[in-house]
Scaffold this active site. Structure first.
Site, short mmCIF file in Angstrom:
data_model
loop_
_atom_site.label_atom_id
_atom_site.label_comp_id
_atom_site.label_asym_id
_atom_site.label_seq_id
_atom_site.Cartn_x
_atom_site.Cartn_y
_atom_site.Cartn_z
N GLY A 175 1.18 -1.40 -0.20
CA GLY A 175 0.08 0.40 -0.36
C GLY A 175 0.80 1.04 -0.33
N ARG A 178 -15.67 -3.49 10.49
CA ARG A 178 -15.02 -3.64 10.00
C ARG A 178 -14.74 -5.20 9.28
NH1 ARG A 178 -12.28 -5.57 13.37
NH2 ARG A 178 -10.08 -5.36 12.99
N GLY A 203 -3.15 -3.78 8.29
CA GLY A 203 -4.31 -3.54 7.56
C GLY A 203 -5.36 -4.23 8.00
N ASP A 228 -3.27 0.91 19.58
CA ASP A 228 -4.74 1.67 20.95
C ASP A 228 -3.53 1.29 21.54
OD1 ASP A 228 -6.23 0.81 18.56
OD2 ASP A 228 -5.13 -1.35 18.55
N HIS A 265 -7.90 -5.62 17.04
CA HIS A 265 -8.00 -4.50 16.81
C HIS A 265 -9.08 -3.89 16.74
CE1 HIS A 265 -6.89 0.07 15.78
NE2 HIS A 265 -7.51 -0.91 14.27
P1 NAD Z 1 -5.04 4.30 2.32
O1 NAD Z 1 -6.38 3.39 1.10
O2 NAD Z 1 -4.47 5.21 1.95
O3 NAD Z 1 -4.18 2.97 1.19
C1 NAD Z 1 -4.58 1.31 1.18
C2 NAD Z 1 -3.64 1.64 -0.22
O4 NAD Z 1 -3.02 0.35 -0.20
C3 NAD Z 1 -3.71 2.31 -1.48
O5 NAD Z 1 -3.12 2.81 -1.78
C4 NAD Z 1 -4.49 0.71 -1.95
O6 NAD Z 1 -3.90 0.87 -3.16
C5 NAD Z 1 -3.35 -0.08 -1.41
N1 NAD Z 1 -3.23 -1.10 -1.76
C6 NAD Z 1 -4.78 -2.40 -1.99
N2 NAD Z 1 -4.98 -3.55 -2.56
C7 NAD Z 1 -3.92 -3.26 -2.25
C8 NAD Z 1 -2.72 -4.55 -2.59
N3 NAD Z 1 -3.44 -6.40 -2.55
N4 NAD Z 1 -1.11 -4.68 -2.88
C9 NAD Z 1 -0.48 -3.43 -2.07
N5 NAD Z 1 -1.19 -2.03 -2.41
C10 NAD Z 1 -3.15 -2.34 -1.95
O7 NAD Z 1 -5.36 3.98 3.95
P2 NAD Z 1 -4.50 4.01 4.45
O8 NAD Z 1 -5.07 4.69 5.28
O9 NAD Z 1 -3.24 3.99 4.20
O10 NAD Z 1 -4.66 1.73 5.88
C11 NAD Z 1 -4.23 1.04 5.45
C12 NAD Z 1 -4.92 0.08 6.30
O11 NAD Z 1 -4.32 0.90 7.32
C13 NAD Z 1 -6.01 0.20 6.42
O12 NAD Z 1 -6.89 -1.13 6.54
C14 NAD Z 1 -6.62 0.66 7.40
O13 NAD Z 1 -8.17 0.47 8.10
C15 NAD Z 1 -5.50 0.37 8.84
N6 NAD Z 1 -5.46 0.77 9.74
C16 NAD Z 1 -4.87 0.29 10.89
C17 NAD Z 1 -4.75 0.47 12.08
C18 NAD Z 1 -4.24 -0.29 13.48
O14 NAD Z 1 -4.01 0.16 13.85
N7 NAD Z 1 -4.06 -1.72 13.51
C19 NAD Z 1 -4.62 1.89 12.60
C20 NAD Z 1 -5.34 2.53 11.20
C21 NAD Z 1 -5.17 2.09 10.05
C1 LMR Z 2 -7.73 2.82 13.49
O1 LMR Z 2 -7.43 2.27 14.54
O2 LMR Z 2 -7.05 4.15 13.88
C2 LMR Z 2 -8.16 2.45 12.49
O3 LMR Z 2 -7.43 0.93 13.16
C3 LMR Z 2 -9.37 1.82 12.42
C4 LMR Z 2 -9.77 2.07 10.98
O4 LMR Z 2 -10.63 1.14 10.89
O5 LMR Z 2 -9.80 2.45 9.78
#
Ligand code: NAD
Ligand code: LMR
Length: 324
Positions: free
Chosen positions: A11, A98, A130, A159, A187
């Site tokens: 990503g 989610r 992700g 978190d 999460h």
């Molecule tokens: P975003 O949409 O800005 O970026 C995601 C990127 O992934 C996009 O550019 C997309 O083209 C790319 N992508 C999609 N499928 C793909 C694949 N198969 N291979 C490679 N790239 C691919 O999203 P973001 O804001 O950067 O968030 C990314 C992820 O992180 C989301 O799932 C979000 O929910 C998660 N997240 C998790 C936490 C945590 O604490 N665990 C916190 C915040 C966000």
């Molecule tokens: C976060 O905790 O900020 C994200 O995991 C929220 C989300 O669902 O992308």
């Protein structure tokens, strides 16, 4: 000069990756004496945007950044990588649960788990960011039979940081005064932010806050923080997520005596079903994490820990067919 390490960020054109890549290249994750080669994976539609990010990375002339591999091919992205930050996924939008994302993202993590198995450094450390992060990590782990389950983790450090911060704000103390906060479980909104063992300036946190605040303010606000940010910002958290991801990997590599929360395959500790990717308090030494053992768990905590386990079991049941 150390040998460069290869770090894949999936990503690569997304918002978290944008907050990650530049800081990793500057040495903020693995140290200012550790050269890095960044592998950035994207889907074909996002390759132009990724190209722009690569141009910006080049324009920084980072002394530690020895090469950049930009690709849409999983094999190229994962070949010889030492660290894998699996960020790329479809983020949750306003009003979306989610669990809706489970199957959409499940396919991505099957492919990437197989690629890690086949092409990565056999000692690769994997952090899944992700969402749904725990179950995505479970899918990747199960798709990589030649790697040890202990090489896979999902991120609950954000978190954890949120919980520390909320407690510090409540008590008007610096975050550095707070230790032994725990995030248990998934999460997701079922996670259990637990301050029963937390210390504030080495004094029990429980002596400083009342149960009403813990149950009706602290726990829900940490559980719902991600959703609250999406609602107010229109996008999920990015800078704080990137910061947490770097801290997770840095501690995993460099070690820490402090308790940090990591979602890792359960070894059965605290009665949690083996192999579920569940967040535990850990300490880390010589690149290996150790679940903090033998904590006393009261009835209320036990119920909350079980609830999050149940959600993870349901998530696992929903994707089992993807693992064939
Ligand atoms: P975003 O949409 O800005 O970026 C995601 C990127 O992934 C996009 O550019 C997309 O083209 C790319 N992508 C999609 N499928 C793909 C694949 N198969 N291979 C490679 N790239 C691919 O999203 P973001 O804001 O950067 O968030 C990314 C992820 O992180 C989301 O799932 C979000 O929910 C998660 N997240 C998790 C936490 C945590 O604490 N665990 C916190 C915040 C966000
Ligand atoms: C976060 O905790 O900020 C994200 O995991 C929220 C989300 O669902 O992308």
């Amino acid at each position: 000069m150390k040998k460069p390490v290869r770090i894949v960020i999936t990503g690569g054109a997304g918002q978290i990756a944008y907050a990650l890549a530049f800081r990793i290249a500057a040495g903020e994750m693995l140290g200012t004496d550790q050269p890095v080669i960044l592998h950035l994976l994207e889907i074909p539609n996002a390759l132009d945007a990724l190209k722009g990010i690569v141009m910006e990375l080049e324009d920084c002339a980072y002394p530690l950044l020895q090469d950049i591999v930009m690709t849409e091919e999983v094999k190229v992205a994962f070949t010889d990588v030492d660290y894998a930050l699996l960020v790329g996924a479809r983020p949750r939008g306003p009003g979306m649960e989610r669990n809706d994302l489970l199957r959409v993202n499940g396919d991505i993590f099957t492919v990437q788990g197989k690629a890690l198995n086949e092409y990565a450094n056999p000692r690769v450390k994997v952090l899944v960011v992700g969402n749904p992060a725990n179950t995505n990590a479970y899918i990747a782990m199960q798709s990589a039979p030649n790697l040890s389950p202990q090489q896979f983790s999902a991120m609950t450090r954000l978190d954890h940081n949120r919980a520390v911060s909320q407690l510090a704000i409540k008590l008007g103390v610096p975050v550095t005064a707070i230790n032994q906060v725990i995030i248990w479980g998934n999460h997701s909104a079922t996670q259990y932010p637990d301050i029963n063992h937390a210390l504030v300036h080495n004094q029990s946190a429980l002596a400083l806050v009342d149960q009403n605040w813990i149950n009706h303010d602290f726990i829900p606000s940490v559980q719902q923080r991600g959703a609250a940010i999406i609602n107010i910002r229109g996008k999920s958290s990015a800078a704080s997520a990137a910061f947490a991801a770097m801290a997770h990997l840095r501690d995993w590599v460099s070690g820490t005596d402090a308790w940090v929360s990591m979602a890792v395959p359960s070894d059965g500790s605290y009665g949690i079903a083996e192999k579920l990717i569940y967040s535990f308090p850990v300490t880390i030494k010589d690149g290996e994490y150790h679940i903090v053992p033998a904590l006393e768990i009261n009835e209320l905590s036990h119920a909350r820990m079980q609830a999050s386990q149940q959600e993870l079991e349901q998530e696992r049941a929903a994707i089992t067919d993807l693992l064939c």
